[in-house]
Design a protein around this motif. Structure first.
Motif, PDB file in Angstrom:
ATOM      1  N   LYS A 198       0.875  -1.167   0.000  1.00  0.00           N
ATOM      2  CA  LYS A 198       0.000   0.000   0.000  1.00  0.00           C
ATOM      3  C   LYS A 198       0.910   1.214   0.000  1.00  0.00           C
ATOM      4  O   LYS A 198       1.811   1.327   0.829  1.00  0.00           O
ATOM      5  CB  LYS A 198      -0.895  -0.004   1.227  1.00  0.00           C
ATOM      6  N   LEU A 199       0.698   2.104  -0.926  1.00  0.00           N
ATOM      7  CA  LEU A 199       1.565   3.262  -1.078  1.00  0.00           C
ATOM      8  C   LEU A 199       1.202   4.344  -0.069  1.00  0.00           C
ATOM      9  O   LEU A 199       0.027   4.599   0.188  1.00  0.00           O
ATOM     10  CB  LEU A 199       1.466   3.810  -2.498  1.00  0.00           C
ATOM     11  N   LYS A 200       2.219   4.962   0.485  1.00  0.00           N
ATOM     12  CA  LYS A 200       2.012   6.037   1.451  1.00  0.00           C
ATOM     13  C   LYS A 200       1.603   7.309   0.728  1.00  0.00           C
ATOM     14  O   LYS A 200       2.003   7.551  -0.408  1.00  0.00           O
ATOM     15  CB  LYS A 200       3.298   6.306   2.233  1.00  0.00           C
ATOM     16  N   HIS A 201       0.825   8.133   1.399  1.00  0.00           N
ATOM     17  CA  HIS A 201       0.434   9.467   0.953  1.00  0.00           C
ATOM     18  C   HIS A 201      -0.526   9.486  -0.240  1.00  0.00           C
ATOM     19  O   HIS A 201      -0.890  10.543  -0.692  1.00  0.00           O
ATOM     20  CB  HIS A 201       1.657  10.338   0.633  1.00  0.00           C
TER      21      HIS A 201
END
Length: 106
Positions: free
Chosen positions: A62-65
């Motif tokens: 899951k990618l941050k930001h």
């Protein structure tokens, strides 16, 4: 099974037919195409997105930001499938072709 929708019609065409004008160079790479189909089949075969972690070859994260997740298509290459997770499935946003990803600054 997970329901898959596409924001990128070109990527949908590439996966379904094996060819697309936008992704012409990737369509010619037979090893990449075999792996892309394997990844797509794995994405659709599970009941929930939480099960992606069981498949280490996906390199699921899951990618941050941003509210996106990603899976790697092939080890050692920069192409990733980016998607949004939803209640009953995923929406594939794009096939990312960023050659500067992971510190490769050429």
């Amino acid at each position: 099974m997970i329901t898959v929708l596409f924001d990128d019609r070109d990527l949908k065409e590439l996966i379904e037919t094996g060819y697309n004008r936008k992704y012409r160079n990737l369509a010619r790479d037979k090893a990449f195409m075999r792996r892309l189909i394997t990844v797509y089949n794995t994405l659709t075969a599970v009941e929930t997105t939480n099960e992606y972690i069981r498949f280490s070859f996906l390199h699921y994260e899951k990618l941050k930001h941003v509210e996106l997740s990603s899976v790697r298509v092939m080890p050692g290459r920069v192409e990733r499938i980016l998607f949004r997770e939803q209640d009953k499935g995923i929406v594939i946003t794009i096939l990312e072709l960023d050659s500067t990803h992971y510190g490769n600054k050429k």
